[in-house]
Design an enzyme around this catalytic site. Sequence first.
Site, PDB file in Angstrom:
ATOM      1  N   HIS A 140       0.806  -1.239   0.000  1.00 41.52           N
ATOM      2  CA  HIS A 140       0.000   0.000   0.000  1.00 41.52           C
ATOM      3  C   HIS A 140       0.830   1.277   0.000  1.00 41.52           C
ATOM      4  O   HIS A 140       0.277   2.354  -0.197  1.00 41.52           O
ATOM      5  CB  HIS A 140      -0.935   0.045   1.223  1.00 41.52           C
ATOM      6  CG  HIS A 140      -1.927  -1.072   1.281  1.00 41.52           C
ATOM      7  ND1 HIS A 140      -2.789  -1.359   0.242  1.00 41.52           N
ATOM      8  CD2 HIS A 140      -2.194  -1.981   2.259  1.00 41.52           C
ATOM      9  CE1 HIS A 140      -3.547  -2.400   0.594  1.00 41.52           C
ATOM     10  NE2 HIS A 140      -3.202  -2.797   1.799  1.00 41.52           N
TER      11      HIS A 140
HETATM   12  C1  TV7 Z   1      -0.614  -5.347   3.674  1.00 42.16           C
HETATM   13  N1  TV7 Z   1      -8.167  -2.764   8.683  1.00 42.16           N
HETATM   14  C2  TV7 Z   1      -2.428  -4.136   4.952  1.00 42.16           C
HETATM   15  C3  TV7 Z   1      -3.879  -3.997   5.292  1.00 42.16           C
HETATM   16  C4  TV7 Z   1      -4.209  -2.630   5.828  1.00 42.16           C
HETATM   17  C5  TV7 Z   1      -5.646  -2.497   6.281  1.00 42.16           C
HETATM   18  C6  TV7 Z   1      -7.568  -1.606   8.493  1.00 42.16           C
HETATM   19  C7  TV7 Z   1      -7.445  -2.003  10.627  1.00 42.16           C
HETATM   20  C8  TV7 Z   1      -7.112  -1.836  12.038  1.00 42.16           C
HETATM   21  C9  TV7 Z   1      -6.147  -0.897  12.395  1.00 42.16           C
HETATM   22  C10 TV7 Z   1      -5.796  -0.737  13.745  1.00 42.16           C
HETATM   23  C11 TV7 Z   1      -6.447  -1.543  14.705  1.00 42.16           C
HETATM   24  C12 TV7 Z   1      -7.709  -2.600  13.038  1.00 42.16           C
HETATM   25  C13 TV7 Z   1      -9.158  -4.342  13.700  1.00 42.16           C
HETATM   26  C14 TV7 Z   1      -8.090  -3.038   9.992  1.00 42.16           C
HETATM   27  C15 TV7 Z   1     -10.510   2.970   7.262  1.00 42.16           C
HETATM   28  C16 TV7 Z   1      -9.909   2.828   8.583  1.00 42.16           C
HETATM   29  C17 TV7 Z   1     -10.482   1.866   9.588  1.00 42.16           C
HETATM   30  C18 TV7 Z   1      -7.926   2.507  12.293  1.00 42.16           C
HETATM   31  C19 TV7 Z   1      -8.402   1.867  13.577  1.00 42.16           C
HETATM   32  N2  TV7 Z   1      -7.384  -2.454  14.330  1.00 42.16           N
HETATM   33  C20 TV7 Z   1      -2.104  -5.307   4.036  1.00 42.16           C
HETATM   34  C21 TV7 Z   1      -5.971  -1.097   6.679  1.00 42.16           C
HETATM   35  C22 TV7 Z   1      -7.404  -0.950   7.163  1.00 42.16           C
HETATM   36  C23 TV7 Z   1      -4.824   0.167  14.142  1.00 42.16           C
HETATM   37  N3  TV7 Z   1      -7.738   0.435   7.296  1.00 42.16           N
HETATM   38  O1  TV7 Z   1      -2.788  -5.250   2.811  1.00 42.16           O
HETATM   39  C24 TV7 Z   1      -4.495   0.310  15.476  1.00 42.16           C
HETATM   40  O2  TV7 Z   1      -8.638  -3.525  12.699  1.00 42.16           O
HETATM   41  O3  TV7 Z   1      -9.924   0.115   7.026  1.00 42.16           O
HETATM   42  C25 TV7 Z   1      -9.004   0.877   7.236  1.00 42.16           C
HETATM   43  C26 TV7 Z   1      -9.183   2.380   7.461  1.00 42.16           C
HETATM   44  C27 TV7 Z   1      -9.475   4.090   9.297  1.00 42.16           C
HETATM   45  C28 TV7 Z   1      -8.447   3.768  10.372  1.00 42.16           C
HETATM   46  N4  TV7 Z   1      -8.999   2.811  11.343  1.00 42.16           N
HETATM   47  C29 TV7 Z   1      -9.464   1.562  10.695  1.00 42.16           C
HETATM   48  O4  TV7 Z   1      -2.476  -6.517   4.624  1.00 42.16           O
HETATM   49  C30 TV7 Z   1       0.324  -5.445   4.808  1.00 42.16           C
HETATM   50  N5  TV7 Z   1      -7.135  -1.104   9.666  1.00 42.16           N
HETATM   51  C31 TV7 Z   1      -6.105  -1.399  16.058  1.00 42.16           C
HETATM   52  C32 TV7 Z   1      -5.130  -0.479  16.434  1.00 42.16           C
HETATM   53 ZN    ZN Z   2      -3.790  -7.378   3.396  1.00 36.34          ZN
END
Ligand code: TV7
Ligand code: ZN
Length: 377
Positions: A140
């Site tokens: 990403h």
């Molecule tokens: C390659 N999903 C990376 C995959 C990246 C996924 C996301 C989380 C997450 C972050 C945390 C957390 C989480 C239980 C899960 C829209 C948001 C929602 C942050 C809380 N728990 C790969 C990225 C994805 C961070 N992001 O492809 C700290 O899940 O969906 C989103 C974005 C905004 C930010 N919030 C989540 O596998 C290596 N994040 C707990 C603590």
């Molecule tokens: Zn992934």
Amino acid sequence: APNVQAHSREKISYYFPKGVGEYHYGMLHPMKPARLTLTNRLVLGYGLHEKMECYTPRSATREELEEFHDQEYVEFLSTVTPSTVPNASFSRFNFADDCPIFEGMYDFCRSYTGASLAAARKLASGTTDIAINWSGGLHHGKKGEASGFCYINDIVIAILQLLRYHARVLYIDIDIHHGDGVQEAFYNSNRVMTVSFHKYGNDFFPCTGALSEVGMGLGKHFCLNVPLQDGIDDAGYVGLFKSVMERTIETFRPASIVLQCGADSLGLDRLGCFNLSIAAHGECVRFIKSFGLPLLVLGGGGYTIRNVARCWAYETSVLTGTTIPDALPSTPYDDFFQPSRRLHETLGAGRVENQNTKASLEKIRVKIMEELRYLHG
Ligand code: TV7
Ligand code: ZN
Ligand code: CA
């Protein structure tokens, strides 16, 4: 004799950066570099290191990171620490909950990127057939921005290295998330074809990767996306994967292949919603290996870390052409693999209802075959 090594077995190179498993994104954060230590322990426990040349690569330099990333962004990455977070840069470079600033973050980035780069150089020099870096695959990362747990895009940097020697490079991404950073970097290029299989829809991160994204300018038709729904099973996934990839390789005729093996597409993943078994995930790897092209194998996502380690250890065995027993070897981390201590753990087949039908998958397949016809030129 067991394990016939007689004829033209491929040469496999394995890259494990020292200390890469010791970084922490934060206690609640799902990305756990410790899974890399676990993976490496299983690889060693199974004796797979004896089938490969193992390297402890050096970290990438700032100049190497700047082969893709903006200087200002790398400057920020290299100077920021958990206690010196300037508020403006925070939003400017997209550092928030997904991409926290943790202790040693810059060294972590240089470490996994150094490994991917060393692996790419080895392949480009023609002195190995397959190079493996389970710590890489952070798909990403953007030119001037962190995204989705990824700060530096080691994949783009490795592909740029391969392009110095190879006319065409094929990128394949089986992480459950869309490989947006790599797609974006080469969206206008006809020398890199990107193919991502991923969950698409219902706001699933990063919300890109529709079937209609096919590249632009010179790169039009050199990008494929395979959008899937929750609960896809082994037969549906592997069937589609083989059919799409066989035709892609036949028509694009790459000089080398980069395979991102994100293990969050397995059943029971903490962030995922597919139903793949380790055997099926590994079958995709075996299939790509069977084309006999120079192959760079990278890690990626994977959040149920005992299964990530199982999966990548198994795939290391597939790549080295070694049959390994289902009983896991004993390691200092035995507790992680309780209760079964088996490699091919059942990953809750059916936990998530399969929203993909034979008809929906066939529709995607037909659409992609149509798209691939433009490639013939
Ligand atoms: C390659 N999903 C990376 C995959 C990246 C996924 C996301 C989380 C997450 C972050 C945390 C957390 C989480 C239980 C899960 C829209 C948001 C929602 C942050 C809380 N728990 C790969 C990225 C994805 C961070 N992001 O492809 C700290 O899940 O969906 C989103 C974005 C905004 C930010 N919030 C989540 O596998 C290596 N994040 C707990 C603590
Ligand atoms: Zn992934
Ligand atoms: Ca993917």
